[in-house]
Each structure stands twice: as C-alpha cells, then as structure tokens.
Design a protein around this motif. Structure first.
Motif, mmCIF file in Angstrom:
data_model
loop_
_atom_site.group_PDB
_atom_site.id
_atom_site.type_symbol
_atom_site.label_atom_id
_atom_site.label_comp_id
_atom_site.label_asym_id
_atom_site.label_seq_id
_atom_site.Cartn_x
_atom_site.Cartn_y
_atom_site.Cartn_z
ATOM 1 N N THR A 48 0.801 -13.434 0.567
ATOM 2 C CA THR A 48 0.595 -12.028 0.928
ATOM 3 C C THR A 48 -0.838 -11.589 0.598
ATOM 4 O OG1 THR A 48 2.927 -11.501 0.544
ATOM 5 C CG2 THR A 48 1.376 -9.658 0.536
ATOM 6 N N ARG A 49 -1.495 -10.915 1.560
ATOM 7 C CA ARG A 49 -2.852 -10.391 1.362
ATOM 8 C C ARG A 49 -2.790 -8.899 1.042
ATOM 9 N NH1 ARG A 49 -6.102 -14.813 0.686
ATOM 10 N NH2 ARG A 49 -5.634 -16.398 2.277
ATOM 11 N N ARG A 50 -3.968 -8.334 0.723
ATOM 12 C CA ARG A 50 -4.030 -6.932 0.287
ATOM 13 C C ARG A 50 -3.516 -5.973 1.352
ATOM 14 N NH1 ARG A 50 -10.111 -6.586 -1.985
ATOM 15 N NH2 ARG A 50 -10.448 -7.696 -0.022
ATOM 16 N N ILE A 51 -3.956 -6.139 2.588
ATOM 17 C CA ILE A 51 -3.545 -5.206 3.645
ATOM 18 C C ILE A 51 -2.040 -5.291 3.868
ATOM 19 C CG2 ILE A 51 -3.755 -4.659 6.103
ATOM 20 C CD1 ILE A 51 -6.646 -5.596 5.991
ATOM 21 N N ALA A 52 -1.525 -6.522 3.911
ATOM 22 C CA ALA A 52 -0.082 -6.707 4.117
ATOM 23 C C ALA A 52 0.712 -6.114 2.963
ATOM 24 C CB ALA A 52 0.238 -8.192 4.274
ATOM 25 N N LEU A 53 0.209 -6.293 1.737
ATOM 26 C CA LEU A 53 0.908 -5.739 0.577
ATOM 27 C C LEU A 53 0.933 -4.218 0.641
ATOM 28 C CD1 LEU A 53 2.304 -6.134 -2.143
ATOM 29 C CD2 LEU A 53 0.048 -6.132 -3.239
ATOM 30 N N ALA A 54 -0.196 -3.623 1.031
ATOM 31 C CA ALA A 54 -0.251 -2.161 1.142
ATOM 32 C C ALA A 54 0.790 -1.661 2.131
ATOM 33 C CB ALA A 54 -1.651 -1.731 1.561
ATOM 34 N N GLN A 55 0.912 -2.331 3.272
ATOM 35 C CA GLN A 55 1.874 -1.913 4.293
ATOM 36 C C GLN A 55 3.316 -2.105 3.805
ATOM 37 O OE1 GLN A 55 1.188 -0.287 7.066
ATOM 38 N NE2 GLN A 55 -0.995 -0.363 6.517
ATOM 39 N N GLN A 56 3.566 -3.191 3.068
ATOM 40 C CA GLN A 56 4.911 -3.447 2.562
ATOM 41 C C GLN A 56 5.315 -2.407 1.519
ATOM 42 O OE1 GLN A 56 4.924 -7.508 1.140
ATOM 43 N NE2 GLN A 56 4.356 -8.324 3.152
ATOM 44 N N LEU A 57 4.364 -2.071 0.653
ATOM 45 C CA LEU A 57 4.654 -1.059 -0.371
ATOM 46 C C LEU A 57 4.873 0.306 0.255
ATOM 47 C CD1 LEU A 57 2.037 -2.132 -3.087
ATOM 48 C CD2 LEU A 57 4.528 -2.362 -3.240
ATOM 49 N N TYR A 58 4.098 0.586 1.287
ATOM 50 C CA TYR A 58 4.252 1.878 1.987
ATOM 51 C C TYR A 58 5.596 1.925 2.715
ATOM 52 C CZ TYR A 58 3.362 5.695 5.275
ATOM 53 O OH TYR A 58 3.456 6.860 6.009
ATOM 54 N N LYS A 59 5.960 0.823 3.357
ATOM 55 C CA LYS A 59 7.231 0.755 4.077
ATOM 56 C C LYS A 59 8.413 0.873 3.112
ATOM 57 C CE LYS A 59 9.670 -2.030 7.534
ATOM 58 N NZ LYS A 59 9.641 -3.285 8.345
ATOM 59 N N ALA A 60 8.228 0.330 1.921
ATOM 60 C CA ALA A 60 9.283 0.410 0.910
ATOM 61 C C ALA A 60 9.268 1.745 0.171
ATOM 62 C CB ALA A 60 9.135 -0.734 -0.096
ATOM 63 N N ARG A 61 8.324 2.634 0.571
ATOM 64 C CA ARG A 61 8.187 3.981 -0.005
ATOM 65 C C ARG A 61 7.854 3.942 -1.496
ATOM 66 N NH1 ARG A 61 13.137 7.394 2.919
ATOM 67 N NH2 ARG A 61 12.432 7.029 5.086
ATOM 68 N N LEU A 62 7.109 2.912 -1.871
ATOM 69 C CA LEU A 62 6.651 2.816 -3.256
ATOM 70 C C LEU A 62 5.294 3.477 -3.438
ATOM 71 C CD1 LEU A 62 7.767 -0.852 -3.992
ATOM 72 C CD2 LEU A 62 8.775 1.229 -4.937
ATOM 73 N N ILE A 63 4.500 3.557 -2.364
ATOM 74 C CA ILE A 63 3.223 4.275 -2.377
ATOM 75 C C ILE A 63 3.164 5.156 -1.132
ATOM 76 C CG2 ILE A 63 2.020 2.461 -3.647
ATOM 77 C CD1 ILE A 63 0.755 1.613 -0.969
ATOM 78 N N ARG A 64 2.274 6.181 -1.166
ATOM 79 C CA ARG A 64 2.190 7.121 -0.048
ATOM 80 C C ARG A 64 0.911 6.974 0.774
ATOM 81 N NH1 ARG A 64 4.308 10.572 -4.198
ATOM 82 N NH2 ARG A 64 6.438 11.266 -3.725
ATOM 83 N N GLN A 65 -0.098 6.361 0.214
ATOM 84 C CA GLN A 65 -1.394 6.287 0.882
ATOM 85 C C GLN A 65 -1.903 4.840 0.917
ATOM 86 O OE1 GLN A 65 -2.983 9.189 -1.987
ATOM 87 N NE2 GLN A 65 -3.626 10.437 -0.231
ATOM 88 N N PRO A 66 -1.498 4.074 1.916
ATOM 89 C CA PRO A 66 -1.886 2.656 1.964
ATOM 90 C C PRO A 66 -3.388 2.423 2.039
ATOM 91 C CG PRO A 66 -0.872 3.368 4.035
ATOM 92 C CD PRO A 66 -0.636 4.456 3.054
ATOM 93 N N ARG A 67 -4.141 3.308 2.724
ATOM 94 C CA ARG A 67 -5.597 3.120 2.804
ATOM 95 C C ARG A 67 -6.253 3.356 1.452
ATOM 96 N NH1 ARG A 67 -7.551 5.765 8.590
ATOM 97 N NH2 ARG A 67 -6.358 4.338 9.946
ATOM 98 N N VAL A 68 -5.835 4.393 0.780
ATOM 99 C CA VAL A 68 -6.373 4.655 -0.561
ATOM 100 C C VAL A 68 -5.996 3.502 -1.495
ATOM 101 C CG1 VAL A 68 -6.329 6.220 -2.539
ATOM 102 C CG2 VAL A 68 -6.255 7.145 -0.211
ATOM 103 N N PHE A 69 -4.798 2.954 -1.297
ATOM 104 C CA PHE A 69 -4.352 1.814 -2.113
ATOM 105 C C PHE A 69 -5.303 0.628 -1.938
ATOM 106 C CE2 PHE A 69 -1.940 -2.171 -2.451
ATOM 107 C CZ PHE A 69 -1.471 -2.060 -3.736
ATOM 108 N N GLN A 70 -5.739 0.386 -0.703
ATOM 109 C CA GLN A 70 -6.676 -0.710 -0.467
ATOM 110 C C GLN A 70 -7.991 -0.478 -1.213
ATOM 111 O OE1 GLN A 70 -7.063 -1.883 3.696
ATOM 112 N NE2 GLN A 70 -4.975 -1.143 4.100
#
Length: 340
Positions: A48-70
C-alpha cells in the motif's frame, strides 16, 4: 521599485499565510481523534502506498481530509514507514497515533481460547468460525488434521493439544495454531511422564494422557482429581473395569442423545469401559495440567468407587455396599431438589 517591493511583500505575505493555514490544517488533522465510537480493525495491505492509504482511510471514515492527510505524510516522513498488517484502532486515538501504530508494526492480537474438557472437534469449529484465521484445512476431520501435523503416532489424535488462550495476528493459519498447541501438550506429557510415580499401570504416554482426559471429564473439583485418579488406578491393578460414563459417551459419538441409557452402556465400542477391560484406546477430551498431574501422581488410597454427592463433589468408597448407599443418598438428594 516601490510598487515591485510592495508586490513582492504582498506575495510573501500571501504565501506565508497560505503555508501557515496549510500547517494549521495538517496539525489539526494530526491531532484530530479518529471518527470511531468503538474499537475498530483496519488492515494495511502489503504494498500500500500513501495515496492509496489516504483513500482507504477516507473510505473507512477514519479521516475526513485525504489531501491534507497526504501533506501530513510529506511533512512527517517518519509516519510513512507503515507496515502491512491488521491493527486495532481505539476511539481516543489521534490520526498521528494511528500512523505511529502502523509504522510500529504492532498488529492486533486476537484470542483463541481452547478450554480443557473440550474435544478437538470443538476447537476445530472455533477455528472455522474465526474471521481472522487463515483457513487451510480442507475439512475438520481428524485424519486431515493428523496429516497437516505430520502425525505419525499410532495413538489417536484426540487430547494431544494444550488448552490455553492462544494469541494470534490476522492471517495466522489454523494449522499454525494447532501446531503450537500440539507442541505444548507433547512437552507437558513428556514432563509428566518422566516425573510420574513408579509402577503405574500405564504402558505408554498415550495411556497417561487418556487417564488425564477421563479425570478431566469426571470432576471439576481440584482437590478431588488425585482421588479420582486413585480409583481408576486401583481398578486397573485389581482387574476391575473402569466403568466410567464419559468414555461411553465419547464412544457413542453423534449417537449420544444427552442421556445415557442401559442400552448405551451395553453398546459395544472401543471406548465403552463397561464392556472392555483396561484403558480405552485414547483420550476422550483435552485435559488440563491439573488432571495430567493427577494421572501421573494419583493419591494413595484403597478407593474403588465414587459417585456424585449432589453438592458439586463426590463420595468415595472402598466397597460396593457403602458405594450403593452413597448412590441412594445421591438419588434422594436429586429427588429433594426436584420437589423444591
């Protein structure tokens, strides 16, 4: 020149404000608590890479801002060394805490409780029902398990597994857990066999484990186990049949209806100790350490009989007359309870 300086100054101010705003968002996200109300499991897949992880966390509703997460990962590269695995996330955990956990590789530990007194078939059902176990056994037959363990012993496989709460990570195979429990029981049996009392009527380690399994099924009272062992040892030495109900029940298998009948006691099976002489061919359950030690170190008594006393324990006797009286007392206790 003055105009140019003002433009440059304004540009610097704007960029500075933008950077400040960006850093503020990144820090706010890093310190934000996860959007969960209870413990949650999240799996970071291998590769898993950073972008994919951000999208997975966002989809799982664990984070709200995937771009800021990156941006958080860009500014804190130490958080990008996340490792594949399944992790336990808690409601009080911050996003930064979550990423630190991912980087640590400390996967969630799941408990599998194997209880003494159960059969291997019961354990196999537990394994089959666990969503975090990697199921590699094609079926739950003892023959399949024996083959997977490379069991080359002529004795039955039942009983040769250590009862305990085994911890494992997601993706651990069923065979891996069984091997751990099997190795532990083999070592325990070896220890008790080597330390056993002299002149016990056991021809091999399987017989010792078989006796321990019978003791396990006959009593749950710790102080009684060595006395129960003494009854069966005395019977073996005098040539009496063991006549223990749990072995009959085991031999009946799926034909056992929940209540032993006279017909059941007269039905021939290799485990019917009302019919066969000596020990059954193998264990009838998985014993704990206390029963194993009782089998290796039975009490020194003259007892040949025991029966439940209706209070959770047993009454022990040396002769049939007193035993029959104890049986009548037990039956009367049951009648009194039913009348209350």
């Amino acid at each position: 020149m003055k105009i140019l300086r003002r433009v440059v100054l304004i540009f610097i101010i704007v960029v500075g404000l933008a950077l400040a705003a960006g850093l503020w968002k990144v820090n706010r996200l890093a310190n934000a608590h996860l959007s969960i109300q209870q413990d949650t499991y999240f799996t970071v897949a291998s590769g898993t890479r950073r972008i994919a992880l951000a999208q997975q966390l966002y989809k799982a509703r664990l984070i709200r801002q995937p771009r800021v997460f990156q941006w958080l990962l860009y500014l804190h590269p130490g958080l990008t060394n996340f490792k594949a695995g399944t992790y336990r996330l808690t409601p009080k955990m911050r996003v930064a805490d979550m990423m630190t956990l991912f980087a640590s590789g400390k996967e969630a530990q799941f408990p599998m409780r194997f209880i003494e007194g159960m059969r291997l078939s019961d354990w196999l059902k537990q394994l089959r029902a666990s969503p975090w176990i990697k199921h590699t056994l094609s079926d739950d037959s003892y023959a399949t398990v024996a083959k997977s363990l490379q069991w080359d012993d002529s004795s039955p496989l039942e009983g040769w597994f250590w009862p305990d709460t085994w911890l494992y990570t997601a993706g651990t195979s069923d065979v891996s857990l069984l091997k751990r429990a099997h190795r532990r029981m083999v070592n325990a049996v070896n220890d008790e066999w080597n330390a056993r009392d002299k002149n016990l009527p056991y021809k091999d380690k399987n017989a010792l484990l078989t006796m321990a399994s019978i003791i396990e099924k006959e009593t749950a009272v710790a102080v009684e186990r060595d006395r129960v062992a003494s009854v069966f040892i005395n019977r073996l030495r005098t040539g009496m049949r063991l006549q223990t109900d749990p072995t009959v029940i085991y031999g009946l298998g799926d034909n056992y209806t929940g209540r032993l009948t006279r017909r059941d006691l007269e039905t021939p099976t290799p485990y019917n100790t009302y019919i066969i002489s000596g020990m059954p061919p193998g264990p009838i359950a998985i014993p704990g350490l206390a029963s194993l030690r009782a089998a290796a170190h039975p009490a020194k008594t003259a007892f040949l009989y025991f029966v439940a006393d209706g209070k959770g324990g047993h009454t022990f006797n040396t002769n049939l007359r007193d035993h029959n009286r104890a049986v009548r007392d037990y039956l009367q206790t049951l009648r009194d309870k039913n009348e209350q």
